[in-house]
Scaffold this active site. Sequence first.
Site, short mmCIF file in Angstrom:
data_model
loop_
_atom_site.label_atom_id
_atom_site.label_comp_id
_atom_site.label_asym_id
_atom_site.label_seq_id
_atom_site.Cartn_x
_atom_site.Cartn_y
_atom_site.Cartn_z
N ASP A 1 43.31 -0.08 -14.01
CA ASP A 1 43.27 1.00 -14.98
C ASP A 1 43.88 0.41 -16.20
O ASP A 1 43.96 -0.61 -16.55
CB ASP A 1 44.66 1.82 -14.56
CG ASP A 1 44.27 3.37 -14.77
OD1 ASP A 1 44.05 3.66 -15.97
OD2 ASP A 1 44.23 4.20 -13.81
N LYS B 1 44.60 -3.19 -5.31
CA LYS B 1 43.74 -3.45 -6.23
C LYS B 1 43.70 -2.66 -7.53
O LYS B 1 42.74 -2.18 -7.87
CB LYS B 1 42.41 -3.51 -5.60
CG LYS B 1 42.04 -4.49 -4.50
CD LYS B 1 40.74 -4.19 -3.66
CE LYS B 1 40.63 -5.15 -2.62
NZ LYS B 1 41.12 -4.56 -1.29
#
Length: 238
Positions: free
Chosen positions: A64, A61
Amino acid sequence: MSQSLIVALDFPGKQDVEQFLRHFEGEELFVKVGMELFYKEGPAIITYLKEKGHKIFLDLKLHDIPNTVKSAMRSLASLDVDMVNVHAAGGNSMMKAAIEGLEEGKQEGKERPICIAVTQLTSTSEAMMKKEIGIEKTLEEAVAHYAKLTKESGLDGVVCSTLEVPKLREVCGDGFVTVTPGIRLASDDVNDQVRVATPKRARELGSSYIVVGRSITKAENPLEAYKTVKQQWEGVTV
């Protein structure tokens, strides 16, 4: 269709995985490796599972800045995993960067891994989403919004609950992949997930893949539990 049944290896380490997989000698599984196992064992667990002949959904998952996600996906693609994911909340640029990284890192002569985005976790209720996350849409509206963004970004599909699959078929078309966790046999506890369904119900609602963990991994006889889930998922009457 058994290759669209994904078994979640939610174990703390390789020893537990080895013990579990002893029940499946000769079976080629599609397994999910999540944060707990990957952070403990690293890429070596991927190599081990590939040597056993299993397909792998690496469930990290990612969420960023685009450049970081691109670099991470380049590394993950080099591991020859079959499916990876990001959080759709990371936005269009981040998701496009994920695909770029996968294309750059894929092994020669192979397709890039399937890339999907998490819309809302199956532990998220509508009340929680509004009160804690600050999204004022209904849960279905929020998931549909993220799914459209995911498709526009060039990803293959989303992680969602079975309840949202029919709406996403309308919004994104039949070719859009829907991977649905929160799958339980009717006799099982739902534990920490809110939006759950049986394998049969997932099939009826049109899920592309189902992810099953505790119903199989915590069963007294994991192989028999796997066969039961598989039969319900495939619509086999025994």
